[in-house]
Write an enzyme that holds these catalytic residues in place. Sequence first.
Site, PDB file in Angstrom:
ATOM      1  N   THR A  95       0.860  -1.180   0.000  1.00  0.00           N
ATOM      2  CA  THR A  95       0.000   0.000   0.000  1.00  0.00           C
ATOM      3  C   THR A  95       0.899   1.234   0.000  1.00  0.00           C
ATOM      4  O   THR A  95       1.530   1.546   1.016  1.00  0.00           O
ATOM      5  CB  THR A  95      -0.919   0.008   1.228  1.00  0.00           C
ATOM      6  OG1 THR A  95      -1.719  -1.169   1.222  1.00  0.00           O
ATOM      7  CG2 THR A  95      -1.829   1.239   1.220  1.00  0.00           C
ATOM      8  N   LYS A 172      -6.706   1.154  -3.594  1.00  0.00           N
ATOM      9  CA  LYS A 172      -6.384   0.578  -2.285  1.00  0.00           C
ATOM     10  C   LYS A 172      -6.494   1.629  -1.180  1.00  0.00           C
ATOM     11  O   LYS A 172      -6.995   1.333  -0.080  1.00  0.00           O
ATOM     12  CB  LYS A 172      -4.970  -0.010  -2.298  1.00  0.00           C
ATOM     13  CG  LYS A 172      -4.539  -0.629  -0.964  1.00  0.00           C
ATOM     14  CD  LYS A 172      -5.431  -1.805  -0.575  1.00  0.00           C
ATOM     15  CE  LYS A 172      -5.218  -2.248   0.876  1.00  0.00           C
ATOM     16  NZ  LYS A 172      -3.856  -2.673   1.178  1.00  0.00           N
ATOM     17  N   LYS A 241       0.356   4.918   9.069  1.00  0.00           N
ATOM     18  CA  LYS A 241       0.989   5.081   7.753  1.00  0.00           C
ATOM     19  C   LYS A 241      -0.067   5.206   6.663  1.00  0.00           C
ATOM     20  O   LYS A 241      -0.002   6.100   5.807  1.00  0.00           O
ATOM     21  CB  LYS A 241       1.907   3.887   7.479  1.00  0.00           C
ATOM     22  CG  LYS A 241       2.670   3.965   6.164  1.00  0.00           C
ATOM     23  CD  LYS A 241       1.972   3.280   4.989  1.00  0.00           C
ATOM     24  CE  LYS A 241       1.846   1.801   5.176  1.00  0.00           C
ATOM     25  NZ  LYS A 241       1.300   1.132   3.949  1.00  0.00           N
TER      26      LYS A 241
END
Length: 288
Positions: A95, A172, A241
Amino acid sequence: MNIGFIGLGHLGTPIAENLLEHYTGIMVYNRTISKAKLLEEKGAVVCESVKQLASACDIVFTIVSNDDALKQITDWEDGIAANLKPGGIHISMSTVLPATSDELFKLHQQYENHYIACPVSGRPDAARNKQLNFMISGDSEIIDTIKPLLNNAGAAAIWEYGTAPGASNVAKLCTNYMILGAIQSMSEGINLARKSGIDETAWMKMMTTTLFNCGIYINYGDIILKDKFHPVAFTLELGLKDATLINQQAETVGASMPLAALAKKEFEELLKDGFGDFDWSALALSVK
């Protein structure tokens, strides 16, 4: 066809194990070599460096923690791009920002090999049950070539988002944003029900058998109700993150995402309080 796999974390390991059920001699590398050694018993060949793996492979899967880690294993003289065979394919399941995939796509072109962004959605149990969703973008002929590998890696479905290198990364980030939103709303709803004196478990049973009868609400709802933030499938630190990436992409394209900004702030506060190694569903603790 020689296959390599880099990144043996909570999700990478079961994906690599799925591939080993179908292909012999898969080469594996992980910064913590002991994790790679665990796959030797299942037929994997452990490499001591990224260069050793990339130079021997036609296809390299990677799933690492963030953009910097992906760039570090890809963009240097001993990295994937410079050492992968001409015509070889780097399948990145991480990702990351779409801009990172755009950058690495161009880098691979310089070395006459290929980069395909293919982020994966699913927790480790979904990988073991071969119920992963792969989001993919890039050259359609290359995608057709690697679809059988993705099926063997544990795909329940493969979703295509066109030829732009980073398009699947956008998909995503949007996906993870909606999961964050579900965790946040469930946490607040459960907390309100509990503090208002009704049975929050009974209420969630109603919700997850009627309006919200799907895996995200059923599984995360159970985790939140029971404060069951271990064992960890995806750390709270990685949740921060992802929230950071979502906010960065929103800023890049001028999209308003106030809930994403709130989630990032809550992750930061929980991280300061020492919850970094909890599952990211511990975002629920921010409303208590």
